[in-house]
Enzyme design. Structure first.
Site, short mmCIF file in Angstrom:
data_model
loop_
_atom_site.label_atom_id
_atom_site.label_comp_id
_atom_site.label_asym_id
_atom_site.label_seq_id
_atom_site.Cartn_x
_atom_site.Cartn_y
_atom_site.Cartn_z
N THR A 93 38.10 19.44 13.01
CA THR A 93 39.10 18.66 13.74
C THR A 93 38.93 18.89 15.23
OG1 THR A 93 40.83 20.36 13.91
CG2 THR A 93 40.76 19.07 11.88
N ASP A 94 39.38 17.93 16.02
CA ASP A 94 39.66 18.25 17.41
C ASP A 94 40.85 19.21 17.37
OD1 ASP A 94 39.50 18.25 20.16
OD2 ASP A 94 39.58 16.08 20.37
N ALA A 95 41.16 19.85 18.49
CA ALA A 95 42.19 20.89 18.49
C ALA A 95 43.51 20.37 17.94
CB ALA A 95 42.38 21.42 19.90
N LEU A 96 44.05 21.07 16.96
CA LEU A 96 45.30 20.62 16.33
C LEU A 96 46.52 20.92 17.17
CD1 LEU A 96 44.63 21.50 12.57
CD2 LEU A 96 44.57 19.26 13.67
#
Length: 598
Positions: free
Chosen positions: A304-307
Site C-alpha cells: 500500500t501507499d502509506a496508510l
C-alpha cells in the site's frame, strides 16, 4: 492454525504461524521515537537514528516484515549503515529469521530522503523525460543504476520508485515533475529502464502508484482523489506503463494508490464512521487482484501507499484499513500504525491482537494470507545476504562518477522554450537582477553565474519570500537583464517527508500563495520599462503559460534543489546547468515532456 515454510528457513525448516505471517505483512516506520515520553505520540519529533532495544524486540517478537526510512533516519553514511544492520539483526532474532525489507523513497529530484551532500540525488524524472527525444532511456538507466548502487551499499534493499504515473493534469499537486512525461509510452519505456537498473543493482523496485495518480488535482496525503476516466482511457493512459512493464520485466513490488476509480470498481465499502463510500484502489479486490493479478498477470508483491495518509486515515481506523487492504489482496500494509513511544508499543500489541481476532472470526481471509506470505517469502530470497559495509558505502555514496552523471543530466534536461535575443547574455548585459523564490536559490544562481561568467557581473536579487517592492523596483530599473524564476506547485507532503509534516506544509503554503502574483507584478513592471527578461521554470513547466508572455526568453530546468556544502556555500546541479546555458557555455538540449501553452 495455518503454517507456511520460510523461504530463508533454518535447517529445522521452521514454519510460520498466522501471527508471524501477519507481522511479515507489515512495513512500519520508526521515523521518530521518544521512548518513555508521556506526550502525545503526534508531538514526538526525536529522530530515530539508532535502534532502541524495545523497537528491536518488537521487530523480533512480531516477525515484522519491513521498515521504511525517512530523512530523519538517514543522517550520515556511518549512521545509516549501523541502523540498517541493526534492523536486520533484529529480524534475525525473530523465529522466522526472514530478512527485513528496508525501504526508502529515493526517486531522485523532488523526492530524495538521503542528505544531498552525501548521496547523489539527481534532478528527477521529468528532467529525464526532457532528455528522451535525444537520449532515449540512457539517463533513466544510468540514474537508477547509480541510485541503486548507493542504496544497496547502505543496506537499503527496496526503493519506492520509479513513479510511472502519467502526468496529464497540469494541476496535479503531488506528481507533476515526479512523472517522466504526459506520454504513456514514454513513461513505460523510461520506467522499464529504471526497474531493470534498480534490480540489477541489488535493490527491489516498486512501481507506483497503481492504477495511476497522474490525472488528479487532489494530493492523497491530504484528501481522497477520484479519477473519472472511462475504461478505454484508463487502459490507454493510466494503466499502460504498468501493463507494459509487467509484461517486459515485472518489478519486485507495485505500490497502490489511495484513489477512487469508479470505472474500475464502483462498489462501496462502509468506513469506520459507518458511512458508505466508493472503495479506494488500495482496498479494491477488483483492482488489486482481478485487474492487477488476473488481467495484467502480475504475480509479485504489492504494498500500500502509506496508510496514515488522509486518503485512508480520514475514513478508516488502522485495524479496519489493514483488514480491507489485506482482503483486497494487497500483500504489505505500509505504515498502518505509528509507533513513537512505549505507549504506542502497547497500542501496536492491541492492533496485532485485533488482526488475529479478525482471522479467527473470518473477517480476514486465511487463503489471502497464505498466498500473500508465499509471495513475500519468495521475494525475500532475492535480498542481499550480507551486511552493509561502511567502507563500501563510503566509496559508493556520492562518488565522482555519480556526481558527473548528476551534472550531465541536469544540463541535458535544460529546455529552451523561447528566446527573443536575450540568450546567451552579451557583454552589454553586465547588471543582472534576479527574482527568485527564496534567498537560498538567489545565492545558488548568483554563485553559479559568477563562477562561469568570463565577464564581471553585477548581481542583485529579490527573494519572493520577503522583499521591499520599492527596493525591488529600483533594482529592476538599474538592471540590463532581469532573470526571474519560480517553482510551481508548492511543496507537497511527500516531498517534505510525509504526513507528520502536513502541518508544516500548510504553514509553508501561506507564504507561497502570494508569490505567483508578486512575481507577475514584478515582471509586468520590468516589461513596462522595456527590460530584457528571462523566466526560468524551476519545477512543473505549466507555469510558463503565465510568465512566458511577460518574458523575452524562457528556460525550464524541472529542478531547483540546493545543496549546502561544508563551506556553507550553496549550489546545485540545476543552477550550474542554467548558468552554463544563460552564459552561452552550453546549449539547451532538452524538450518539454508535457504540453505547455506559450
Amino acid at each position: 492454525m495455518s503454517f507456511i515454510t520460510s523461504a530463508h528457513a533454518t535447517a529445522a525448516q521452521v514454519p510460520l504461524t498466522t501471527s508471524q505471517m501477519l507481522g511479515q505483512k507489515l512495513m512500519l516506520d520508526f521515523r521518530y521515537y521518544c521512548g518513555e515520553s508521556k506526550r502525545p505520540s503526534g508531538d514526538c519529533r526525536a529522530a530515530m537514528t539508532t535502534l532502541p532495544p524495545e523497537l528491536s524486540e518488537l521487530i523480533s517478537k512480531y516477525d515484522i516484515g519491513g521498515a521504511i526510512l525517512f530523512a530523519e533516519n538517514v543522517q550520515n553514511t556511518a549512521q545509516i549503515v549501523s541502523l540498517t544492520n541493526a534492523l536486520q539483526s533484529a529480524a534475525q532474532q525473530s523465529k522466522s529469521q526472514l530478512p527485513l525489507f528496508i525501504a526508502i523513497d529515493q526517486e531522485g529530484g523532488r523526492v530524495a530522503r538521503i542528505n544531498r551532500e552525501q548521496a547523489t540525488s539527481f534532478t528527477g524524472n521529468m528532467s529525464i523525460g526532457a532528455t528522451y527525444p535525444k537520449q532515449g532511456d540512457t539517463y533513466a538507466t544510468k540514474v537508477a543504476s547509480a541510485i541503486g548502487k548507493e542504496l544497496n551499499s547502505l543496506g537499503i534493499n527496496v526503493n519506492f520508485a520509479p513513479t510511472v504515473d502519467v502526468n496529464s493534469n497540469p494541476n496535479n499537486p503531488v506528481i507533476n515533475v515526479r512523472s517522466f512525461s504526459e506520454n504513456p509510452k514514454v513513461v513505460a519505456k523510461l520506467g522499464l529502464a529504471q526497474v531493470k537498473a534498480f534490480e540489477a543493482a541489488g535493490v527491489l523496485s516498486a512501481l507506483k502508484h497503481f492504477p495511476g495518480h497522474g490525472d488528479t488535482h487532489v494530493d492523497s496525503h491530504t484528501g481522497l482523489p477520484r479519477v473519472d476516466h472511462d475504461r478505454d482511457k484508463i487502459n490507454q493512459q493510466d494503466l499502460l506503463p504498468f501493463a507494459e512493464i509487467i509484461k517486459a520485466s515485472p518489478p519486485g513490488m507495485i505500490m497502490t494508490a489511495h484513489i477512487q476509480y469508479p470505472a474500475l470498481d464502483n462498489s462501496k465499502v462502509v468506513n469506520s464512521q459507518g458511512e458508505s463510500m466508493i472503495r479506494p484502489a488500495t482496498m479494491s479486490y477488483q483492482i488489486m487482484t482481478q485487474l492487477l493479478r488476473h488481467e495484467l498477470g502480475y504475480q509479485g508483491v504489492t504494498v500500500t501507499d502509506a496508510l496514515d495518509m488522509a486518503g485512508i486515515s480520514d475514513f478508516f481506523n488502522p485495524v479496519d484499513a489493514t483488514i480491507e487492504t489485506f482482503n483486497a489482496g494487497v500483500d504489505i500494509a505500509l505504515m498502518p500504525i505509528a509507533i513513537r513511544n512505549r505507549a504506542d508499543i502497547k497500542r501496536f500489541e492491541q492492533y496485532m491482537a485485533q488482526l488475529a481476532e479478525a482471522l479467527d472470526t473470518n473477517k480476514l481471509n486465511q487463503e489471502q494470507l497464505s498466498s500473500s506470505m508465499a509471495r513475500i517469502a519468495k521475494l525475500k530470497t532475492k535480498l542481499p545476504k550480507s551486511s552493509a559495509s561502511l567502507a563500501i558505502a563510503n566509496s559508493t555514496l556520492g562518488n565522482p562518477s555519480h556526481r558527473r552523471l548528476e551534472a550531465e543530466l541536469a544540463l541535458a534536461a535544460i529546455t529552451e522554450v523561447k528566446n527573443d535575443g536575450v540568450l546567451p547574455l552579451r557583454d552589454n548585459a553586465q547588471v543582472v537582477h534576479l527574482i527568485m523564490p527564496d534567498r537560498q536559490k538567489c545565492f545558488a544562481l548568483e554563485q553559479a553565474l559568477q563562477t562561469y561568467s568570463k565577464n564581471s557581473l553585477t548581481l542583485s536579487c529579490t527573494s519572493l519570500q520577503a522583499y521591499d517592492p520599492n527596493i525591488a523596483h529600483d533594482a529592476i530599473k538599474q538592471a540590463d537583464v532581469i532573470i526571474a524564476a519560480h517553482a510551481s506547485p508548492p511543496q507537497s507532503a511527500v516531498e517534505i517527508g510525509g504526513m507528520d509534516d502536513v502541518k508544516k506544509l500548510r504553514e509553508h503554503g501561506v507564504a507561497r500563495n502570494v508569490q505567483p502574483e508578486a512575481l507577475k507584478a514584478l515582471l509586468q513592471y520590468g516589461q513596462k520599462l522595456g527590460k530584457k527578461q528571462l523566466f526560468i521554470s524551476l519545477r512543473a513547466p505549466y507555469e510558463i503559460s503565465t510568465f512566458g508572455p511577460l518574458s523575452n526568453a524562457v528556460l525550464a530546468s524541472y529542478a531547483y534543489n540546493v545543496d549546502v556544502n561544508h563551506d556553507k556555500k550553496v549550489a546545485g546541479p540545476a543552477y550550474t546547468a542554467l548558468a552554463k546555458v544563460i552564459l552561452g557555455i552550453a546549449n539547451a538540449e532538452g524538450s518539454l515532456p508535457v504540453t505547455v501553452n506559450h
